[in-house]
Motif scaffolding. Structure first.
Motif, PDB file in Angstrom:
ATOM      1  N   MET A   1       0.836  -1.212   0.000  1.00 37.44           N
ATOM      2  CA  MET A   1       0.000   0.000   0.000  1.00 37.44           C
ATOM      3  C   MET A   1       0.869   1.260   0.000  1.00 37.44           C
ATOM      4  SD  MET A   1      -2.918  -1.157  -0.486  1.00 37.44           S
ATOM      5  CE  MET A   1      -3.600   0.476  -0.641  1.00 37.44           C
ATOM      6  N   GLU A   2       1.990   1.180   0.731  1.00 40.22           N
ATOM      7  CA  GLU A   2       2.915   2.330   0.737  1.00 40.22           C
ATOM      8  C   GLU A   2       3.461   2.554  -0.680  1.00 40.22           C
ATOM      9  OE1 GLU A   2       3.549   4.491   2.973  1.00 40.22           O
ATOM     10  OE2 GLU A   2       2.501   3.576   4.669  1.00 40.22           O
ATOM     11  N   LEU A   3       3.706   1.457  -1.320  1.00 38.29           N
ATOM     12  CA  LEU A   3       4.223   1.529  -2.690  1.00 38.29           C
ATOM     13  C   LEU A   3       3.201   2.209  -3.611  1.00 38.29           C
ATOM     14  CD1 LEU A   3       6.490   0.744  -4.618  1.00 38.29           C
ATOM     15  CD2 LEU A   3       5.461  -1.515  -4.816  1.00 38.29           C
ATOM     16  N   PHE A   4       1.931   1.803  -3.465  1.00 41.69           N
ATOM     17  CA  PHE A   4       0.871   2.432  -4.268  1.00 41.69           C
ATOM     18  C   PHE A   4       0.821   3.946  -3.978  1.00 41.69           C
ATOM     19  CE2 PHE A   4      -1.432  -1.796  -4.726  1.00 41.69           C
ATOM     20  CZ  PHE A   4      -1.187  -1.868  -6.089  1.00 41.69           C
ATOM     21  N   LYS A   5       0.945   4.270  -2.675  1.00 41.14           N
ATOM     22  CA  LYS A   5       0.862   5.674  -2.283  1.00 41.14           C
ATOM     23  C   LYS A   5       1.979   6.479  -2.954  1.00 41.14           C
ATOM     24  CE  LYS A   5       0.151   8.442   1.847  1.00 41.14           C
ATOM     25  NZ  LYS A   5       0.157   8.459   3.312  1.00 41.14           N
ATOM     26  N   LYS A   6       3.157   5.846  -2.965  1.00 41.99           N
ATOM     27  CA  LYS A   6       4.310   6.515  -3.566  1.00 41.99           C
ATOM     28  C   LYS A   6       4.095   6.705  -5.083  1.00 41.99           C
ATOM     29  CE  LYS A   6       9.348   5.954  -3.786  1.00 41.99           C
ATOM     30  NZ  LYS A   6       9.606   5.459  -5.090  1.00 41.99           N
ATOM     31  N   LEU A   7       3.591   5.641  -5.719  1.00 42.69           N
ATOM     32  CA  LEU A   7       3.341   5.729  -7.165  1.00 42.69           C
ATOM     33  C   LEU A   7       2.321   6.818  -7.451  1.00 42.69           C
ATOM     34  CD1 LEU A   7       3.140   1.914  -8.030  1.00 42.69           C
ATOM     35  CD2 LEU A   7       4.873   3.525  -8.842  1.00 42.69           C
ATOM     36  N   ASN A   8       1.300   6.880  -6.586  1.00 42.18           N
ATOM     37  CA  ASN A   8       0.253   7.884  -6.754  1.00 42.18           C
ATOM     38  C   ASN A   8       0.843   9.290  -6.610  1.00 42.18           C
ATOM     39  OD1 ASN A   8      -2.254   9.378  -4.897  1.00 42.18           O
ATOM     40  ND2 ASN A   8      -2.612   8.721  -7.005  1.00 42.18           N
ATOM     41  N   SER A   9       1.739   9.389  -5.603  1.00 38.88           N
ATOM     42  CA  SER A   9       2.334  10.717  -5.373  1.00 38.88           C
ATOM     43  C   SER A   9       3.210  11.125  -6.566  1.00 38.88           C
ATOM     44  CB  SER A   9       3.149  10.716  -4.085  1.00 38.88           C
ATOM     45  OG  SER A   9       4.283   9.885  -4.261  1.00 38.88           O
ATOM     46  N   GLU A  10       3.690  10.104  -7.291  1.00 34.06           N
ATOM     47  CA  GLU A  10       4.514  10.412  -8.480  1.00 34.06           C
ATOM     48  C   GLU A  10       3.640  10.696  -9.715  1.00 34.06           C
ATOM     49  OE1 GLU A  10       8.211   7.588  -6.968  1.00 34.06           O
ATOM     50  OE2 GLU A  10       6.954   6.942  -8.645  1.00 34.06           O
ATOM     51  N   GLY A  11       2.299  10.620  -9.533  1.00 31.16           N
ATOM     52  CA  GLY A  11       1.410  11.040 -10.618  1.00 31.16           C
ATOM     53  C   GLY A  11       0.548   9.950 -11.205  1.00 31.16           C
ATOM     54  N   THR A  12       0.721   8.703 -10.790  1.00 32.38           N
ATOM     55  CA  THR A  12      -0.079   7.608 -11.358  1.00 32.38           C
ATOM     56  C   THR A  12      -1.447   7.567 -10.678  1.00 32.38           C
ATOM     57  OG1 THR A  12       1.970   6.381 -11.593  1.00 32.38           O
ATOM     58  CG2 THR A  12      -0.081   5.150 -11.902  1.00 32.38           C
ATOM     59  N   THR A  13      -2.477   7.500 -11.478  1.00 30.48           N
ATOM     60  CA  THR A  13      -3.826   7.354 -10.932  1.00 30.48           C
ATOM     61  C   THR A  13      -3.998   5.904 -10.493  1.00 30.48           C
ATOM     62  OG1 THR A  13      -4.562   8.996 -12.526  1.00 30.48           O
ATOM     63  CG2 THR A  13      -6.278   7.669 -11.465  1.00 30.48           C
ATOM     64  N   ILE A  14      -4.606   5.713  -9.313  1.00 29.86           N
ATOM     65  CA  ILE A  14      -4.761   4.339  -8.826  1.00 29.86           C
ATOM     66  C   ILE A  14      -6.210   4.105  -8.427  1.00 29.86           C
ATOM     67  CG2 ILE A  14      -4.141   2.746  -6.967  1.00 29.86           C
ATOM     68  CD1 ILE A  14      -1.327   3.989  -7.068  1.00 29.86           C
ATOM     69  N   ILE A  15      -6.740   2.976  -8.910  1.00 34.83           N
ATOM     70  CA  ILE A  15      -8.074   2.548  -8.470  1.00 34.83           C
ATOM     71  C   ILE A  15      -7.914   1.142  -7.923  1.00 34.83           C
ATOM     72  CG2 ILE A  15     -10.445   2.080  -9.160  1.00 34.83           C
ATOM     73  CD1 ILE A  15     -10.008   3.970 -11.550  1.00 34.83           C
ATOM     74  N   GLN A  16      -8.287   0.974  -6.666  1.00 31.17           N
ATOM     75  CA  GLN A  16      -8.159  -0.366  -6.084  1.00 31.17           C
ATOM     76  C   GLN A  16      -9.517  -0.868  -5.621  1.00 31.17           C
ATOM     77  OE1 GLN A  16      -6.232  -0.937  -2.339  1.00 31.17           O
ATOM     78  NE2 GLN A  16      -6.931   0.997  -1.447  1.00 31.17           N
ATOM     79  N   VAL A  17      -9.698  -2.159  -5.734  1.00 30.15           N
ATOM     80  CA  VAL A  17     -10.853  -2.825  -5.112  1.00 30.15           C
ATOM     81  C   VAL A  17     -10.334  -3.414  -3.813  1.00 30.15           C
ATOM     82  CG1 VAL A  17     -12.324  -4.856  -5.242  1.00 30.15           C
ATOM     83  CG2 VAL A  17     -12.138  -3.343  -7.208  1.00 30.15           C
ATOM     84  N   THR A  18     -11.013  -3.140  -2.709  1.00 35.75           N
ATOM     85  CA  THR A  18     -10.534  -3.678  -1.438  1.00 35.75           C
ATOM     86  C   THR A  18     -11.685  -3.902  -0.483  1.00 35.75           C
ATOM     87  OG1 THR A  18      -8.994  -3.285   0.388  1.00 35.75           O
ATOM     88  CG2 THR A  18     -10.078  -1.341  -0.520  1.00 35.75           C
ATOM     89  N   HIS A  19     -11.459  -4.861   0.391  1.00 41.35           N
ATOM     90  CA  HIS A  19     -12.395  -5.078   1.504  1.00 41.35           C
ATOM     91  C   HIS A  19     -11.874  -4.389   2.755  1.00 41.35           C
ATOM     92  CE1 HIS A  19     -13.968  -8.688  -0.754  1.00 41.35           C
ATOM     93  NE2 HIS A  19     -15.086  -8.101  -0.318  1.00 41.35           N
ATOM     94  N   SER A  20     -10.603  -3.956   2.689  1.00 38.03           N
ATOM     95  CA  SER A  20      -9.940  -3.488   3.908  1.00 38.03           C
ATOM     96  C   SER A  20     -10.138  -1.980   4.105  1.00 38.03           C
ATOM     97  CB  SER A  20      -8.439  -3.808   3.791  1.00 38.03           C
ATOM     98  OG  SER A  20      -7.718  -3.017   4.679  1.00 38.03           O
ATOM     99  N   GLU A  21     -10.746  -1.659   5.231  1.00 32.51           N
ATOM    100  CA  GLU A  21     -10.951  -0.237   5.564  1.00 32.51           C
ATOM    101  C   GLU A  21      -9.594   0.455   5.675  1.00 32.51           C
ATOM    102  OE1 GLU A  21     -13.685   1.366   5.808  1.00 32.51           O
ATOM    103  OE2 GLU A  21     -15.226  -0.209   5.874  1.00 32.51           O
ATOM    104  N   THR A  22      -8.599  -0.279   6.248  1.00 32.83           N
ATOM    105  CA  THR A  22      -7.272   0.306   6.432  1.00 32.83           C
ATOM    106  C   THR A  22      -6.665   0.673   5.091  1.00 32.83           C
ATOM    107  OG1 THR A  22      -7.056  -1.278   8.221  1.00 32.83           O
ATOM    108  CG2 THR A  22      -5.054  -0.067   7.622  1.00 32.83           C
TER     109      THR A  22
END
Lengths: 801, 220
Positions: free
Chosen positions: B181-202
């Motif tokens: 998830m940290e990795l996704f956050k970093k990628l997002n901060s670098e400009g990549t749009t992210i859409i995830q399907v999740t059951h996890s509130e966290t």
């Protein structure tokens, strides 16, 4: 035992439950086993089943070497008597010679293939009569009435198994008669597996030592083997040479030899046996390759099922079953599958055997009638068991690997590797087989393009043998002349002639002395010949290179003319004008050469240019001649009229068979034709099996790789990428198999070089064509699964995570 | 970046229709990190596959980067997808018979990159994700976390503008999940749009907003 029964019952249930797989496997195997069974039935009949005589292991055939050198020649009557008297290794020696007759009942004449035999022939062989008695020594006594003994098959065929035929007189068409004294017990029909004798008559005495036409057969004394007996006949041969130096010397002045062959090696004439061994080995070897390819297919099917049975096997293992026990259970299923296929294969074998008998075995070989006897059935059973182990063992071992339950993925990869390895083997075997087929087909096509030196197209032949007719030579000459005269004016006939021997249908030889030629010491001066009438060269389309063909002048009995071929001129009168030169043949006065023909093929396709002499029929009359007729239109249309004219000219001779000359010439292509047909057939089956196998492997691979394909498409693969991947992966396996197969072919085709005609065993065109064929067929067979793979929806494939 | 207008999907089943998605209207802007949540069977994964352009059997309007997907040919859609979208799966879906290096190379090979370019890009990604040492290993020689790391690296290797992740931490234990998830956050901060399907509130808290689905309807 109870567990084996359990395995059998469970195995049968599994086969019934998976009917589709069972059907495919049974049909594939039945094809392979059936082909092997049919071919083995021929091998069994020719090479393994002994003659139906008492203690055949002690029977041997005795050959006198030929004048020109070959070991397996015939013997003379005086030699027979001397050998019988001198030999210490034999209980007895008997003699026989072909002696066919034309029998006559009422208005009907019919031929009977016969053997004239010596007095102890039947008693020495231990062959009994089922009715009456066989020929015996008393039939040779001075003044004894002529007798004849019938074979069981002939008795049934011609006389409807009427027992009253014994004691009846049979009449030959030349007015003689002989009394039937017995019918031989069923099974025995002579001394070879090729021709069946219909009748036996007493062998007439012939005191000429140079008249060699007898086949000698001996029974070894108990305890004497063939080697010891050979030593004995070697001594006899030397004694005969010492006593009769001229008759017992060959062309090189060396003593002739006596050679003893045990019964198992003399069921066929030696030259024919060599051909049979060559063809039998080739065709049987090829059918074994086909069954291996079939096994590959079944193994692949079973491997796929092994993957589906992981759960069942895991449960059995967890319940304490040992691996050996499970392997045995799975092998029992394979054996059941194989036995079912074996039973089905017998029908296929019967069909194939009949097909081969009809199309590949010359019709005149009446004795060759293979049966599915106990040995053949035992062979089929053994083949079933062996194939069950070949195709069943790998899947059984794979299915029962203990780590299967804990390492499904690696198990899947290993199975995929095994399947790929099986496929590689199948492709390799197919490539090997197809290269063989290709080489033979090219050989056949080359062979058919060979200039035979005559044109068989449009020519029909019929045997016009006037020997059985009443009257003497003048009447027979007149009959032949009238027949030719009538036929020449017949509508639809372009030309007509008679010949004692046709090219490629057996050629006798006789000694010649060409004028001005000094033979080397020991030089073979016997030259092949035929006696022909005017019109022969025109009818056969044999080109006359110099001089002229035979004409009306040569039909005078006092004319002394002869025609030779170019090979004759090249050998005896090189660089000289042969027209007008003379040659002496036998005791004749000198004959003048009036023409030279092109050199053709006379004995076989592979022969080197062979000197040949044509004598005019009028000067060397013989009653037994072949009629050759060139039709101006459809040759089959004149057959009926031809028969009518022959019957009108010679009503007492049996109705001859009108055969196209093409059919006779085709004998020269027999070996290459049989090899091409069988390899072509098996090559096609092998290709089909391999394509089916490849399709199965690729289709199964696609079905188990849905997720991977979905992932690839999700990662950006287009349909064409997926299609390319599936076909490419299939072809990568095919390439490996192909390279192995081509390498194996390059290493093994040299073993059949003696069967090939004008084609190198490494013929690049054949190798390239087969590689292209296999690659194209493989690409085509993997294309359908590839199309299916490309239709996988990534969202569906990845839905169930 | 994404506009959906009245997007619907259904299956014909026996007597009638089974609706999977109903009248979905939503907009996702470039640079957003969006989480799609909802109970099982709500239509989350179906929506993700429609957004990922794996699924074309739907009705409505779908605009991506200003292009009307609903009017485009299959080939045009595929080009757009290859150019702009990367996918991360719950079960990693690495290709078993390929090494880490080869797995990373696969998306580039489908985008017709030259071999030299592929080598350069994969080397760069291996370096960025600090998995150089693993490049010759096969997936079954990696832990779940390492496999998903490779999965994410594979999703970004072709420099997509949008990453779609379907339960990316579903098969991972919490520490490994957090790292991803940290990795996704970093990628997002670098400009990549992210859409995830999740059951996890966290996991959902890593994103900017949550789209909730229930029975095929957007409920929030």
């Amino acid at each position: 035992m109870p567990t084996l029964w359990q395995d059998l019952v469970y195995g049968a249930r599994m086969l019934l439950r998976h009917r589709g797989l069972t059907l495919v496997a049974v049909l594939t195997l039945a094809l392979g086993i059936g082909a092997n069974t049919a071919i083995f039935s021929f091998i069994n009949s020719v090479f393994l089943v002994p003659l139906p005589v008492r203690d055949p292991g002690r029977i041997a055939t005795l050959y006198t070497s030929d004048f020109s050198g070959p070991l397996y020649g015939a013997s003379s009557y005086p030699d027979f008597e001397d050998i019988r008297r001198l030999a210490t290794a034999f209980e007895d020696v008997a003699a026989s010679r072909g002696a066919s007759l034309v029998l006559r009942e009422g208005d009907e004449s019919f031929p009977a293939r016969g053997e004239a035999v010596s007095g102890s022939f039947f008693s020495m062989l231990g062959v009994r009569a089922a009715l009456g008695r066989p020929i015996q020594e008393a039939d040779f006594a001075e003044g004894a009435a002529p007798v004849v003994v019938l074979s069981d098959a002939f008795w049934r065929r011609r006389f409807g198994a009427d027992p009253s035929v014994v004691g009846r007189d049979l009449h030959t068409s030349n007015g003689k008669s002989a009394r039937v004294v017995g019918v031989i017990a069923p099974g025995f029909a002579g001394l070879t597996k090729i021709w069946r004798a219909d009748i036996w008559t007493p062998l007439a005495r012939d005191d000429k030592r140079s008249s060699r036409g007898l086949r000698l057969i001996a029974r070894l004394k108990p305890g004497v083997d063939v080697v010891a007996a050979q030593a004995n006949v070697d001594v006899i041969a030397q004694q005969l040479h010492d006593s009769y130096a001229q008759a017992w010397s060959n062309v090189r002045g060396e003593p002739r030899r006596l050679t003893l062959l045990p019964e198992k090696l003399s069921r066929l004439p030696p030259a024919m046996r060599a051909l049979g061994v060559r063809l039998g080995t080739l065709v049987f070897g090829v059918s074994c390759l086909v069954i291996l390819i079939a096994c590959g297919n079944i193994a692949n099917l079973l491997l796929a099922r092994a993957a589906e049975r992981r759960r069942e096997i895991a449960i059995r293992l967890s319940m304490g079953a040992t691996r050996v026990r499970l392997v045995r259970q799975l092998l029992t299923e394979s054996v059941l599958l194989s036995l079912t296929a074996g039973a089905a294969s017998l029908l296929f074998a019967l069909w194939l055997k009949t097909l081969m008998r009809t199309h590949l075995i010359p019709a005149e070989m009446t004795g060759l009638d293979p049966r599915l006897d106990g040995r053949v059935l035992a062979f089929t059973l053994l083949l079933c068991l062996v194939t069950a182990i070949v195709f069943g063992l790998a899947p059984a071992l794979e299915a029962t690997r203990p780590q299967l339950t804990s390492a499904l993925e690696s198990g899947g990869r290993r199975r995929a590797r095994i399947r790929a390895a099986l496929l590689v083997s199948q492709v390799a075997l197919s490539a090997l087989l197809l290269v063989g087929s290709g080489l033979f087909l090219r050989s056949l096509s080359h062979a058919y393009r060979i200039d035979l030196g005559f044109d068989p197209q449009g020519v029909v032949t019929a045997n016009v043998d006037l020997s059985p007719t009443a009257g003497g030579e003048p009447q027979r000459r007149e009959t032949h002349r009238l027949l030719l005269e009538r036929l020449r004016t017949m509508p639809g006939v372009s030309s007509v002639a008679l010949a004692s021997n046709l090219p490629l249908a057996g050629t006798p030889r006789a000694g010649v002395r060409p004028e001005g030629y000094a033979p080397q010491p020991g030089e073979d001066m016997e030259v092949a010949y035929s006696v022909v009438t005017r019109g022969f060269f025109e009818t056969m389309h044999i080109p006359i290179r110099r001089g002229r063909p035979f004409g009306e002048d040569d039909e005078r009995a006092d004319a002394r003319t002869v025609i030779v071929n170019e090979a004759f001129v090249a050998r005896y009168w090189p660089g000289q004008d042969p027209i007008g030169r003379r040659l002496v043949s036998g005791a004749d006065t000198a004959l003048e050469v009036v023409g030279v023909t092109a050199t053709g093929k006379y004995r076989g396709l592979r022969e080197d240019p062979m000197p040949y002499v044509f004598y005019p029929h009028a000067q060397r009359y013989r009653p037994g001649m072949m009629l050759v007729v060139r039709a101006s239109s459809d040759p089959s249309a004149i057959a009926r009229t031809l028969l009518h004219e022959i019957h009108a000219a010679a009503p007492t001779i049996p109705r001859p068979e009108v055969r196209p000359l093409l059919l006779i010439a085709d004998n020269a292509f027999y070996e290459i034709r049989v090899a091409s047909t069988m390899l072509g057939l098996f090559g096609t089956v092998a290709l089909a099996l391999t394509i089916i196998g490849l399709y199965g492997v690729v289709a199964y691979g696609v079905s188990t790789r849905q997720r991977e394909i979905g992932v690839r498409m999700a990662l950006g693969a287009e349909r064409r990428d997926i299609r390319r991947m599936i076909v490419g992966q299939a072809l990568s396996v095919v390439w490996i198999g192909l390279l192995i197969g081509l390498a194996a072919a390059a290493g093994t085709t040299r073993f059949v070089v003696h069967l090939l005609h004008d084609v190198s065993p490494l013929d690049p065109l054949t190798f390239i064509a087969i590689a292209a064929l296999l690659v194209a067929a493989s690409a085509a067979s993997s294309w359908m699964p590839a199309l299916r793979a490309a239709r996988v929806s990534p969202s569906s494939a990845l839905r169930y995570e | 970046m994404i506009q959906l207008h009245n997007v619907e999907k259904s299956y014909g089943s026996g007597a009638g229709q089974t609706w999977v998605l109903r009248r979905i209207n939503l907009e996702i802007r470039a640079g957003e990190f969006v989480s799609i949540m909802g109970p099982s069977g709500a239509g989350k994964s179906t929506l993700l596959h429609i957004l990922g352009m794996h699924d074309s059997a739907w009705a409505g309007e779908f605009n991506f980067l200003g292009e009307p997907i609903h009017k485009m040919s299959r080939k045009q859609v595929l080009e757009l997808q290859k150019k702009n979208i990367g996918f991360v799966f719950q079960s990693y879906h690495l290709l078993d018979d390929l090494t880490v290096y080869e797995n990373l190379e696969v998306p580039l090979s489908y985008r017709d990159y030259k071999k030299s370019d592929r080598q350069a890009i994969v080397s760069d990604i291996l370096d960025r994700f600090q998995i150089v040492a693993k490049k010759d290993l096969y997936p079954n020689q990696l832990s779940g976390g390492q496999q998903q790391l490779v999965g994410v690296a594979r999703a970004v290797v072709a420099s997509p503008k949008l990453i779609l992740a379907d339960e990316p931490t579903g098969n991972l234990h919490s520490d490994q999940g957090r790292e991803i998830m940290e990795l996704f956050k970093k990628l997002n901060s670098e400009g990549t749009t992210i859409i995830q399907v999740t059951h996890s509130e966290t996991n959902a808290t890593y994103g900017h907003r949550i789209i909730k689905l229930r029975d095929g309807w957007v409920v929030e």
